[in-house]
Design an enzyme around this catalytic site. Structure first.
Site: not given
Ligand code: NAP
Ligand code: HSE
Length: 428
Positions: A129, A134, A136, A187, A205, A302
């Site tokens: 989901e 994110g 929604i 960010g 997406k 977020g």
């Molecule tokens: P992030 O802040 O960069 O966090 C990634 C985490 O994964 C960190 O804790 C990192 O470890 C760990 N990690 C990364 N590669 C690894 C590896 N090879 N082995 C072990 N640990 C690993 O990323 P995020 O923003 O949370 O996003 C995570 C996922 O959610 C992505 O697929 C992103 O597209 C998706 N997503 C994110 C958002 C958003 O708002 N951020 C929204 C929708 C979807 P360390 O902490 O030790 O570096």
């Molecule tokens: N970089 C993406 C955005 C994060 O701006 O929507 C969420 O997938």
């Protein structure tokens, strides 16, 4: 009330939110699923890093197999991102009968069919989901809420970074480069913002949304992609004067069994609800043959909004576990994919031309449209004080994409057309 044990891959932005929600909402979650939900083990890259959420250090590991091969763990929650390594981890988890929740649009857009097939074979759930828009709940809505309808159009602002940039350019007259920098500092942007601004993030997406909406496996290569990096303040100014906003829209359309999917900067009439979606917010507009127009709006990224969707998936997996129905859902993409040709893709176009300011020019230009059977809705010519050439703004009626391309080729070849400054699809 045996606890449900979760292995978390990643403790970054989303992972931190997952821990906060699982712990903070534990009583409510337990009431819904009938068991405590426990984060048993957490994979990170660097175990020594200071964490934004308090967690028992003994739960952290840098060894993925300690999580994936842990016999105690029922569900893997993947919020680490990446593609190839992550795919290997997920397939291994499924092979061991573990259910998977992921927020990873990159992975699902590229390898969704293979991962879902592996889940089906192993009697496991894979829920995703949070991978699109994110916070929604659009994926569950498309699968379940629209199960009785036939969707003909999905139109989405599914990238918060680009919507933030375009909103600032429109409302404050800010320059593209300055706002991009700001979005990175806040960010919103991906580590490499190219995938945001060039439309790839939105295309991934839209691949997922079109697959779910049209029940056919749409691939990333099927999406026609154009980003926002070439948009100028001038374009946005014209759009506003004519009663439009420029938005980066993902547009998936179906007519009979033929579909098209694109991501492109689009002029959206101010009266369309999607024109009012501003800042980092996302929205997905869905048109169903029976229901008509619907729209879903909310935060597209977020920590807590994204984690809300992840934990909702976790709850769904645990409910399925209680009912013994994991992996029993039919595969969603049961239809053959048939893509529209350019002759079948119709839309209105906006074109801004700089032309020689002399007699007969407008007639020659409108003639090119007539020759290719593209009908004009409006034509506006005006002098530009800072430009010796005249500016012509044209909005067409619905025209097929192939004909519009032929018109542009004819215009390019005319000596009186100095520059084709911009071409946009028009919606609303
Ligand atoms: P992030 O802040 O960069 O966090 C990634 C985490 O994964 C960190 O804790 C990192 O470890 C760990 N990690 C990364 N590669 C690894 C590896 N090879 N082995 C072990 N640990 C690993 O990323 P995020 O923003 O949370 O996003 C995570 C996922 O959610 C992505 O697929 C992103 O597209 C998706 N997503 C994110 C958002 C958003 O708002 N951020 C929204 C929708 C979807 P360390 O902490 O030790 O570096
Ligand atoms: N970089 C993406 C955005 C994060 O701006 O929507 C969420 O997938």
């Amino acid at each position: 009330m045996k606890p449900i044990k979760v292995g978390l891959l990643g403790l970054g932005t989303v992972g931190t939110g997952v821990v906060r929600i699982v712990e903070g909402h534990q009583t409510d979650l337990q009431s819904q699923v009938g068991s405590p939900i426990v984060i048993e083990k957490v994979l990170v890259q660097n175990i020594s890093k200071v964490r934004a959420v308090s967690i028992n250090p003994a739960k952290l590991t840098e060894d993925a197999w300690e999580v994936i091969h842990n016999p105690e763990i029922d569900v893997i929650v993947e919020v680490m991102g990446g593609i190839e390594t992550t795919k290997r981890y997920i397939l291994e988890a499924l092979a061991r009968g573990k259910h998977v929740v992921t927020a990873n649009k990159d992975l699902m857009a590229l390898h969704g069919p293979e991962i879902l097939a592996a889940a089906h074979e192993n009697g496991c759930d894979v829920l995703y989901e949070a991978s699109v828009a994110g916070g929604i709940p659009i994926i569950r809505t498309l699968i379940e809420g629209f199960s009785s309808d036939r969707i003909t159009k999905i139109m989405g602002i599914v990238n918060g970074t680009t919507n933030y940039i375009l909103t600032k350019m429109s409302k404050e007259g800010a320059a593209y480069g300055d706002v991009l920098k700001e979005a990175q500092e806040l960010g919103y942007a991906e580590a490499d913002p190219t995938s945001d601004v060039e439309g790839l993030d939105a295309a991934r997406k839209m691949t997922i949304l079109a697959t779910l909406g049209f029940r056919a496996n749409v691939a990333l290569e099927d999406v026609d992609v154009k980003g926002i990096s070439a948009i100028t303040r001038e374009d946005i100014l014209y759009a506003k004067r004519l009663g439009y906003e420029v938005k980066l829209l993902g547009i998936a359309e179906r007519q009979d069994d033929y579909i098209s999917v694109s991501v492109q900067p689009t002029m959206v009439k101010l009266s369309h609800p999607i024109a009012a979606v501003n800042g980092v917010y996302n929205a997905v507009y869905v048109y169903g043959e029976a229901v008509g127009e619907t729209m879903f709006y909310g935060p597209g990224a977020g920590e807590l909004p994204t984690a809300t969707s992840v934990v909702a998936d976790l709850v769904a997996v645990v409910k399925n576990l209680k009912l013994g129905v994991n992996g029993k859902q039919e595969l969603i993409a049961y239809k053959e994919k048939k893509l529209k040709t350019d002759e079948q893709i119709a839309s209105k176009y906006f074109m801004l031309l700089h032309v020689a300011d002399r007699a007969g020019v407008l007639a020659r230009i409108t003639q090119a449209f007539a020759e290719h059977e593209v009908s004009l809705e409006s034509v506006l010519q005006q002098p530009n004080p800072s430009n010796p050439e005249a500016e012509i703004i044209i909005i067409t009626h619905d025209a097929n994409k192939a004909a519009a391309k032929r018109v542009l080729k004819s215009l390019e070849a005319m000596d009186v057309v100095k520059t084709i400054k911009s071409v946009y699809r028009v919606e609303g």
